[in-house]
Design a protein around this motif. Structure first.
Motif, PDB file in Angstrom:
ATOM      1  N   ALA A   1       0.831  -1.211   0.000  1.00 21.60           N
ATOM      2  CA  ALA A   1       0.000   0.000   0.000  1.00 21.60           C
ATOM      3  C   ALA A   1       0.862   1.256   0.000  1.00 21.60           C
ATOM      4  N   GLN A   2       1.927   1.247   0.796  1.00 17.15           N
ATOM      5  CA  GLN A   2       2.828   2.393   0.831  1.00 17.15           C
ATOM      6  C   GLN A   2       3.544   2.573  -0.502  1.00 17.15           C
ATOM      7  N   ALA A   3       3.935   1.452  -1.118  1.00 22.49           N
ATOM      8  CA  ALA A   3       4.682   1.521  -2.373  1.00 22.49           C
ATOM      9  C   ALA A   3       3.867   2.151  -3.497  1.00 22.49           C
ATOM     10  N   VAL A   4       2.549   1.888  -3.521  1.00 22.18           N
ATOM     11  CA  VAL A   4       1.711   2.450  -4.587  1.00 22.18           C
ATOM     12  C   VAL A   4       1.073   3.767  -4.182  1.00 22.18           C
ATOM     13  N   GLY A   5       1.313   4.200  -2.940  1.00 21.06           N
ATOM     14  CA  GLY A   5       0.737   5.460  -2.480  1.00 21.06           C
ATOM     15  C   GLY A   5      -0.766   5.384  -2.277  1.00 21.06           C
ATOM     16  N   LEU A   6      -1.236   4.273  -1.726  1.00 16.59           N
ATOM     17  CA  LEU A   6      -2.681   4.093  -1.538  1.00 16.59           C
ATOM     18  C   LEU A   6      -3.259   5.177  -0.630  1.00 16.59           C
ATOM     19  N   ASP A   7      -4.289   5.848  -1.108  1.00 14.01           N
ATOM     20  CA  ASP A   7      -5.022   6.843  -0.322  1.00 14.01           C
ATOM     21  C   ASP A   7      -6.499   6.516  -0.458  1.00 14.01           C
ATOM     22  N   MET A   8      -7.095   5.977   0.592  1.00 15.24           N
ATOM     23  CA  MET A   8      -8.463   5.495   0.521  1.00 15.24           C
ATOM     24  C   MET A   8      -9.493   6.608   0.383  1.00 15.24           C
ATOM     25  N   HIS A   9      -9.092   7.868   0.573  1.00 16.24           N
ATOM     26  CA  HIS A   9     -10.047   8.964   0.366  1.00 16.24           C
ATOM     27  C   HIS A   9     -10.578   8.967  -1.069  1.00 16.24           C
ATOM     28  N   GLY A  10      -9.777   8.489  -1.995  1.00  9.04           N
ATOM     29  CA  GLY A  10     -10.194   8.467  -3.390  1.00  9.04           C
ATOM     30  C   GLY A  10     -11.012   7.245  -3.771  1.00  9.04           C
ATOM     31  N   TRP A  11     -11.130   6.284  -2.851  1.00  8.09           N
ATOM     32  CA  TRP A  11     -11.778   5.024  -3.197  1.00  8.09           C
ATOM     33  C   TRP A  11     -12.987   4.688  -2.332  1.00  8.09           C
ATOM     34  N   TRP A  12     -13.126   5.327  -1.177  1.00  8.83           N
ATOM     35  CA  TRP A  12     -14.180   4.918  -0.243  1.00  8.83           C
ATOM     36  C   TRP A  12     -14.630   6.104   0.590  1.00  8.83           C
ATOM     37  N   ALA A  13     -15.912   6.140   0.911  1.00  8.54           N
ATOM     38  CA  ALA A  13     -16.451   7.174   1.793  1.00  8.54           C
ATOM     39  C   ALA A  13     -17.421   6.516   2.766  1.00  8.54           C
ATOM     40  N   PRO A  14     -17.456   6.958   4.023  1.00  3.88           N
ATOM     41  CA  PRO A  14     -18.336   6.343   5.012  1.00  3.88           C
ATOM     42  C   PRO A  14     -19.799   6.681   4.758  1.00  3.88           C
TER      43      PRO A  14
END
Length: 215
Positions: free
Chosen positions: A126-139
């Protein structure tokens, strides 16, 4: 004699990186993209992680799932199912396109399923690809607050709408979930499991192959 032929073929493949790439993509694509089990001299296996609905019923409609599904279906429609024709297709393919398909195949095998909220499997990836879940999921109520305890929902509300906690505390759980989902919209709040720190070297993760960006 076949053992000697095997050793010689191993040595030759090791000297030909492009052919090794073709053989690898050929093996992975047959299994992950085309859903087949064609015989291959390359002893590498892959299992697509495509049953995530068992863990989250709404995951099929998530942007990541929809994007991956579209890219996967596009490749499946394009690639021949016959193993010989498929190998020939890959031999003629540009290396960048092969790498993009390889990235898709590998991506479809990734699993980061956790069983506790304080777990973060595949953190290095996740760190290697720069995963930022703000762009993929919202509560939302249906996607999160309906599935956690009243105390957990109120704990979250304390972060993004502290002035509403006392009011919500007097409501029933279903009402709290609905209100929490409404108040969370646009707040940028994420549960702990999705807020792992992202550390990416400068210049990495800025450009991805076109085929994987939609995912």
């Amino acid at each position: 004699m076949s053992a000697h032929r095997t050793a010689a073929l191993q040595a030759e493949v090791a000297r030909h990186p492009r052919i090794a790439l073709v053989a690898l993509v050929h093996q992975l694509a047959q299994r992950v993209i085309l859903g087949g089990y064609g015989a291959s001299p390359v002893n590498i296996s892959a299992t697509p992680q495509d049953r995530l609905e068992q863990h989250a019923p709404d995951v099929a409609e998530a942007p990541a799932s929809q994007g991956l599904r579209a890219v996967r279906e596009a490749w499946a429609a394009r690639l021949p199912e016959d193993p010989k024709a498929l190998f020939a297709e890959f031999l003629a393919m540009e290396q960048e396109e092969l790498l993009s398909l390889l990235a898709l195949c590998v991506g479809l095998t990734v699993s980061a399923i956790a069983h506790r909220e304080d777990e973060a499997p595949a953190a290095l990836l996740a760190q290697a690809v720069g995963l930022d879940m703000h762009g993929w999921w919202a509560p939302t109520a249906a996607g999160y607050f309906d599935h956690v305890s009243k105390a957990k929902a109120l704990e979250a509300v304390q972060v993004f709408a502290p002035g509403e906690v006392q009011r919500l505390a007097k409501l029933k759980k279903a009402q709290i979930a609905a209100e929490a989902g409404r108040l969370a919209a646009g707040s940028g709040w994420l549960p702990q499991m999705l807020t792992e720190p992202v550390q990416v070297e400068e210049g990495q993760g800025e450009q991805e192959p076109e085929e994987t960006q939609a995912a």
